[in-house]
Design a protein around this motif. Structure first.
Motif, PDB file in Angstrom:
ATOM      1  N   VAL A   1      -7.259 -24.299  19.444  1.00  0.00           N
ATOM      2  CA  VAL A   1      -6.611 -24.285  18.125  1.00  0.00           C
ATOM      3  C   VAL A   1      -7.487 -23.523  17.129  1.00  0.00           C
ATOM      4  CG1 VAL A   1      -5.973 -25.733  16.148  1.00  0.00           C
ATOM      5  CG2 VAL A   1      -5.199 -26.333  18.442  1.00  0.00           C
TER       6      VAL A   1
ATOM      7  N   TYR B   1      -5.989 -20.147  15.592  1.00  0.00           N
ATOM      8  CA  TYR B   1      -5.482 -20.219  14.218  1.00  0.00           C
ATOM      9  C   TYR B   1      -6.547 -19.938  13.169  1.00  0.00           C
ATOM     10  CZ  TYR B   1      -1.180 -22.008  16.149  1.00  0.00           C
ATOM     11  OH  TYR B   1      -0.006 -22.114  16.849  1.00  0.00           O
ATOM     12  N   GLU B   2      -7.774 -20.298  13.434  1.00  0.00           N
ATOM     13  CA  GLU B   2      -8.811 -20.088  12.413  1.00  0.00           C
ATOM     14  C   GLU B   2      -9.456 -18.725  12.587  1.00  0.00           C
ATOM     15  OE1 GLU B   2     -11.360 -23.484  11.835  1.00  0.00           O
ATOM     16  OE2 GLU B   2     -12.979 -22.188  11.130  1.00  0.00           O
ATOM     17  N   GLU B   3      -9.890 -18.454  13.814  1.00  0.00           N
ATOM     18  CA  GLU B   3     -10.571 -17.165  14.041  1.00  0.00           C
ATOM     19  C   GLU B   3      -9.589 -16.049  14.390  1.00  0.00           C
ATOM     20  OE1 GLU B   3     -13.856 -17.533  16.734  1.00  0.00           O
ATOM     21  OE2 GLU B   3     -14.564 -19.386  15.803  1.00  0.00           O
ATOM     22  N   ARG B   4      -8.346 -16.425  14.624  1.00  0.00           N
ATOM     23  CA  ARG B   4      -7.274 -15.465  14.933  1.00  0.00           C
ATOM     24  C   ARG B   4      -7.600 -14.604  16.147  1.00  0.00           C
ATOM     25  NH1 ARG B   4      -5.509 -13.954   8.760  1.00  0.00           N
ATOM     26  NH2 ARG B   4      -5.425 -16.087   8.081  1.00  0.00           N
ATOM     27  N   CYS B   5      -8.156 -15.245  17.144  1.00  0.00           N
ATOM     28  CA  CYS B   5      -8.446 -14.523  18.394  1.00  0.00           C
ATOM     29  C   CYS B   5      -7.139 -14.259  19.130  1.00  0.00           C
ATOM     30  CB  CYS B   5      -9.332 -15.366  19.311  1.00  0.00           C
ATOM     31  SG  CYS B   5     -10.931 -15.732  18.633  1.00  0.00           S
TER      32      CYS B   5
ATOM     33  N   THR C   1      -8.571 -12.807  24.445  1.00  0.00           N
ATOM     34  CA  THR C   1      -9.947 -13.199  24.127  1.00  0.00           C
ATOM     35  C   THR C   1     -10.163 -14.677  24.455  1.00  0.00           C
ATOM     36  OG1 THR C   1      -9.912 -11.621  22.317  1.00  0.00           O
ATOM     37  CG2 THR C   1     -11.679 -13.250  22.283  1.00  0.00           C
TER      38      THR C   1
ATOM     39  N   GLU D   1     -10.457 -15.129  28.122  1.00  0.00           N
ATOM     40  CA  GLU D   1     -11.792 -14.769  28.649  1.00  0.00           C
ATOM     41  C   GLU D   1     -12.751 -15.940  28.490  1.00  0.00           C
ATOM     42  OE1 GLU D   1     -13.374 -11.272  26.801  1.00  0.00           O
ATOM     43  OE2 GLU D   1     -11.596 -10.115  27.305  1.00  0.00           O
ATOM     44  N   ARG D   2     -12.688 -16.572  27.313  1.00  0.00           N
ATOM     45  CA  ARG D   2     -13.609 -17.673  27.050  1.00  0.00           C
ATOM     46  C   ARG D   2     -13.327 -18.883  27.940  1.00  0.00           C
ATOM     47  NH1 ARG D   2     -13.861 -17.732  20.401  1.00  0.00           N
ATOM     48  NH2 ARG D   2     -14.691 -15.631  20.178  1.00  0.00           N
TER      49      ARG D   2
END
Lengths: 564, 172
Positions: B125, B129-133, B137, B140-141
């Motif tokens: 989340v 929503y915050e970092e807009r990845c 991406t 990958e994480r």
């Protein structure tokens, strides 16, 4: 859950994470004035809308102020009592909430729909009706406590607008948990944990209410202080009456234990500044040098202790220590309005606070408080340094530069030299007072370091590498400058190259950096140098509008890579 | 020469501030970007204020504004972004969410539910929503494919929806 349900949750999550509805009232008003007029709409008259009438009766916030005095926690009040539907001056679109404002210096006005509805002064605290759209106006530099959200200092003619306020409901009571303010004009400084932050026009300030434990602790502390003060008065009264009744026989009672009773508005004891400057004579007379010295001597080791505590694996925030630091820091922040009014050059409020003239005098009074006063020869040497570096400070402030951040770089490098040379004049014992063990390892951990200036302007960006940093930072910049997708992609490429230097990625963020935003000493400085270089690259390679170029030039925050 | 009327600005400000949040949220829910939502909501207010509109109640005004902004949103596409048959579902979902406060209470519940998230779900989340990845991406994480991330996000939203309903039922 159907597809529309999912969309609704998606839009709501975006709103929770920053995509908020703006206040469109000004845009609509302007557009109405510009466009051709049709028949007039019939809008409900304000006087018929709400249960509380217009001009004559008791305003709802006056009622709120009376009721507020009856509750213990000041800000935890039953929403129903105040969520009044609409008085003429109440901002619409959100429930208003009464917030107690205590001004320590200056004056603060609460403005709703261009009308001043309340004002607070040092003599008269007030309850402001806070809702979306409410504006707080400091006509002159002012320092004040904004309910549970913390302490702020505003420059002269600063205008803040409430963007949003959030609440939680506990035990049937509604309590405000956070407040988002937009800086419409001027500069505001506020305290978060043990650090001080600043925001300029166009930036957003988000403040969290102190949690229940801290508020309860503060209330209990105040209750005990009040009880102690009452007991002291009672004791003195009884003692006086006994002496009057039988003055000969009565033996003098043992001296009572020294107690700290609350002393509101106690006048400061004037202590003359050690180093003077005719240009700033008024300022030097206004500042309470004794308090500055006592607080600095006491707070220095605490800051070093705080950083050391956060270095331990899995360390939690030492709340007791933070509370003590906050309390002491408030006494320093109270001096800031006078500094701001004086026109002392410096990048932001901490730039003025670390001006050589202020630093020299604070150093002298700190050493006095610690029983290690400067010798006459030391005063002469430091006086020379103060004069020389004050002149350099003035020259830096007056120089014309392409980017505002270039002034920050020049000023911090000058102040690093000043602190170094001033430290060289001190004896080891004195040096131990001014630079306690552990101080200066992180920005903000020493009160005699340029880190005080960089700490305010550093904005940490946690990232695993340059590409990761570029992704997050370009998104922030795109929002800040108003870039389209193509522009944001170009900026991202520039950033990835601009922060690829290995020294920016050598040391992972530690507890103080991640939890307190107190960057390791030198990290923000390195990021600042890199940022000025990549800002120039952006200017040269990305097609920016004149407005975007100006925003870039006026940037005051340093995006600091903090390796994960 | 057209006749110039003067609309009391405090009345306009009151009307706009009363309803802008709900109308903006509504058109974002329909799929408008934040920038488009700003423009559409402004136009909706102008349309209402320039029309022979009579303000009767908040509920009626909100309904009128939603209709105006929905029509404007549909007109911004060459082909309608949704079928007319979906309108009932759209309105029904919205009314459940917005109740009488334009969605403020639902958002408060949602914030509380998000605060309760832990582990991978909380991370996904925050990243989305915050970092807009992008999903790739995040993938990958987490060592997942795009589709896996998409499913995880959807499952998370379903869980949050249930959490909101639970809190609403409990009167939290």
């Amino acid at each position: 859950m159907n597809d529309w349900d999912d969309r609704l949750l998606d839009a709501s999550l975006q709103e929770l994470h920053g995509s908020r509805p703006p206040d469109l009232s000004s845009r609509v008003l302007n557009a109405l004035q510009e466009g051709s007029r049709g028949p007039l709409p019939v809008l409900r008259s304000p006087s018929t809308v709400g249960p509380v009438g217009g001009g004559g009766g008791m305003r709802w916030w006056s009622l709120a102020a009376l009721l507020l005095a009856a509750v213990t926690l000041g800000f935890a009040v039953a929403l129903g009592a105040f969520a009044n539907d609409a008085s003429p001056l109440q901002p619409q679109g959100a429930s208003s909430f009464p917030v107690e404002v205590t001004v320590r210096s200056g004056r603060l006005e609460c403005v709703v729909h261009d009308q001043v509805v309340a004002q607070a002064t040092p003599e008269r605290p007030a309850v402001f009706p806070i809702a979306t759209g409410t504006r707080l106006h400091g006509k002159r530099a002012s320092s004040f406590q904004l309910g549970p959200f913390g302490s702020l200092v505003v420059h002269e003619d600063t205008l803040l607008e409430v963007r949003s306020m959030e609440f939680t409901k506990q035990h049937g009571m509604v309590a405000a948990t956070s407040l988002t303010l937009a800086v419409v004009a001027g500069v505001v400084t506020w305290q978060v944990m043990a650090r001080t932050e600043a925001a300029n026009a166009g930036q957003i300030v988000r403040m969290e209410a102190q949690n229940d434990d801290m508020v309860a602790l503060r209330a209990e502390n105040q209750r005990l202080k009040d009880a102690l003060a009452a007991a002291t008065v009672e004791n003195q009264t009884l003692h006086a009456s006994t002496v009057q009744r039988d003055p000969v026989v009565l033996q003098k009672p043992p001296e009572p234990e020294p107690v700290e009773a609350p002393k509101p508005n106690e006048p400061a004891v004037a202590v003359a500044a050690t180093f003077d400057d005719a240009k700033y004579a008024d300022l030097l007379a206004k500042l309470d040098w004794k308090t500055m010295g006592t607080v600095t001597a006491e707070m220095g080791p605490m800051l070093a202790e705080l950083v050391a505590a956060m270095q331990k694996e899995g360390a939690e925030l030492p709340m007791d220590l933070l509370l003590k630091i906050q309390k002491l820091n408030m006494k320093l922040i109270d001096q800031v309005p006078a500094l701001l009014e004086s026109g002392l050059p410096g990048f932001g409020p901490n730039g003025s606070y670390t001006h050589p003239l202020v630093v020299g005098n604070t150093l002298a009074s700190t050493l006095d408080a610690a029983g290690q006063p400067l010798t006459a020869a030391q005063k002469q040497s430091i006086g020379g340094l103060v004069r020389a570096f004050a002149a350099e400070s003035q020259a830096i402030a007056e120089a014309s530069r392409e980017y505002d951040l270039e002034q920050l770089l020049a000023e911090t490098e000058m102040k690093d030299r000043f602190f170094r040379e001033m430290g060289g004049v001190l004896q080891p014992e004195q040096s131990g007072v001014i630079f306690p063990p552990g101080a200066g390892t992180h920005d903000g951990s020493s009160l005699f370091s340029s880190g005080l200036v960089t700490q305010i302007h550093g904005q940490p960006v946690a990232a695993k590498d340059a590409a990761d940093f570029a992704r997050v930072a370009s998104s922030k910049l795109a929002e800040q400058l108003g870039l389209d997708e193509a522009g944001a992609n170009q900026v991202r490429a520039v950033l990835a190259r601009g922060v690829s230097a290995p020294e920016l990625w050598q040391t992972r963020g530690d507890g103080a950096e991640n939890n307190l935003h107190m960057m390791r000493s030198g990290r923000t400085h390195a990021a600042l140098r890199a940022q000025i270089a990549w800002m120039k690259q952006i200017q040269q390679t990305v097609a920016l509008t004149p407005e975007q170029q100006q925003k870039l030039a006026k940037m005051k925050n340093v995006l600091v890579p903090v390796p994960r | 020469m057209p006749e110039v009327h003067s609309i009391p600005s405090d009345a306009v400000v009151r009307l706009v501030r009363r309803h802008q949040d709900e109308v903006w949220r509504y058109v974002r829910y329909l799929g408008a970007s934040a920038e488009l939502a700003d423009d559409l909501v402004q136009d909706a207010f102008l349309q209402v204020l320039r029309a022979p509109f009579v303000e009767r109640s908040d509920k009626e005004t909100a309904g009128w504004l939603r209709t105006v902004v929905r029509n404007a949103f549909v007109r911004s596409f060459r082909r309608p972004p949704f079928e007319q048959a979906e309108l009932d579902a759209i309105e029904s979902n919205w009314n459940t969410f917005a109740t009488d406060d334009g969605g403020d209470e639902s958002l408060r519940h949602l914030r509380a539910c998000v605060d309760q998230l832990t582990g991978r779900v909380r991370d996904v989340v925050r990243w989305h929503y915050e970092e807009r990845c992008s999903r790739s991406t995040i993938g990958e994480r987490l060592g997942m494919g795009d589709d896996g991330v998409k499913s995880l996000l959807r499952r998370t939203r379903t869980g949050l929806r249930n959490c909101i309903e639970r809190r609403r039922a409990e009167g939290a």
